[in-house]
Design an enzyme around this catalytic site. Structure first.
Site, PDB file in Angstrom:
ATOM      1  CD  GLN A 131     -16.938  -9.867  49.721  1.00 40.50           C
ATOM      2  OE1 GLN A 131     -17.922  -9.148  49.748  1.00 40.50           O
ATOM      3  NE2 GLN A 131     -16.961 -11.046  49.134  1.00 40.50           N
ATOM      4  CB  VAL A 151     -15.914  -1.151  53.202  1.00 39.45           C
ATOM      5  CG1 VAL A 151     -15.500  -2.599  53.004  1.00 39.45           C
ATOM      6  CG2 VAL A 151     -14.686  -0.297  53.471  1.00 39.45           C
ATOM      7  CB  ALA A 152     -18.889  -4.032  49.321  1.00 39.58           C
ATOM      8  CG  ASP A 166     -10.262  -3.867  40.907  1.00 47.02           C
ATOM      9  OD1 ASP A 166     -11.324  -3.862  40.269  1.00 47.02           O
ATOM     10  OD2 ASP A 166     -10.208  -3.742  42.148  1.00 47.02           O
ATOM     11  CD  GLU A 210     -14.491   0.866  41.222  1.00 47.96           C
ATOM     12  OE1 GLU A 210     -14.317  -0.288  40.780  1.00 47.96           O
ATOM     13  OE2 GLU A 210     -14.639   1.125  42.430  1.00 47.96           O
ATOM     14  CG  HIS A 213     -14.560  -3.490  38.769  1.00 47.55           C
ATOM     15  ND1 HIS A 213     -14.489  -3.970  40.062  1.00 47.55           N
ATOM     16  CD2 HIS A 213     -15.531  -4.241  38.174  1.00 47.55           C
ATOM     17  CE1 HIS A 213     -15.365  -4.944  40.234  1.00 47.55           C
ATOM     18  NE2 HIS A 213     -16.020  -5.127  39.095  1.00 47.55           N
TER      19      HIS A 213
HETATM   20 ZN    ZN Z   1     -12.991  -3.870  41.514  1.00 48.03          ZN
END
Ligand code: ZN
Length: 238
Positions: A131, A151-152, A166, A210, A213
């Site tokens: 990440q 972006v996280a 996902d 989403e 997810h």
């Molecule tokens: Zn995801």
């Protein structure tokens, strides 16, 4: 005699204090702000061997979102690669999921297959370091403002829990209206998963719809969340 007894009592107190600080320091701070409630009972607290880590968090109690992150050393227990087909773009790390979801995920993919729906794993576990790389690369290429928008920040992706993955299809076009996305939305709760970022819930989740997810919360919680059309945040009263 009395003096001796006082000394003895003092020594006992010193030993107890010393032992307590030793034990306290051995409990790792694996989970940061993200545990909602606690499943520890008073009896558990007495058990000094019990450590706070991903083992003793119920899967429906772990909340990771914009406001709740995981520490850099949070690693899901028993990370493994489930026996399901993966997209050819999945890297080695993201084929992993937390041990607790391996069987439910395999069962889900197999059940879909029996109904002619072929699902592929696309991206499961993402470590803190991955990440961080993604975030830093984005900051370098587009600047901090754009990176923060899309972006996280490291530690704030649910993928670090190993409890989500996902899903995609053979066309890598997993959107609303495809038979795979519809099947997943209607059936994943039967295996303990929820669509973590449902439609029209962005005001709560902070993330757009989403359909791909899915997040494991266990069958009971998943059924409740599905039947009541709520999010994990609402389920946890957040
Ligand atoms: Zn995801």
């Amino acid at each position: 005699m009395k003096k001796g007894f006082k000394k003895f009592t003092l020594m006992i107190i010193i030993i107890i204090c010393g032992f307590y600080s030793m034990v306290k320091d051995t409990v790792p701070n694996l989970v940061s702000l993200s545990v909602i409630g606690s499943e520890f009972s008073l009896d558990d607290e007495k058990d000094k061997s019990l450590k706070v880590n991903s083992d003793n968090i119920k899967p429906d109690k772990l909340l990771v979102n914009k406001n709740n992150g995981l520490s850099s050393d949070y690693i899901p227990k028993n990370l493994s690669i489930p026996n399901i087909p993966f997209s050819d773009s999945s890297d080695h790390e993201e084929k992993h999921v937390a041990g607790i979801i391996v069987n439910p995920l395999e069962n889900l993919v197999n059940a879909a297959k029996k109904e002619g729906i072929i699902l592929f794993g696309n991206s499961g576990y993402r470590s803190y370091d991955s990440q961080k790389n993604v975030y830093n690369n984005r900051v370098r290429s587009q600047g901090k403002a754009l990176a923060d928008a899309y972006v996280a920040k490291p530690g704030f992706s649910e993928h670090q829990t190993g409890l989500c993955i996902d899903i995609t299809n053979k066309d890598k076009y997993f959107v609303e209206g495809t038979k795979e996305a519809e099947w997943l939305g209607q059936n994943c709760y039967k295996f303990g998963f929820i669509i973590r970022y449902p439609k029209q819930k962005k005001n709560i989740t902070n993330i757009e719809y989403e359909p791909w997810h899915i997040r494991y919360v266990g069958k009971e919680a998943a059924k409740y969340i599905y039947n009541n059309k709520i999010t994990l945040e609402e389920y946890l009263g957040k």
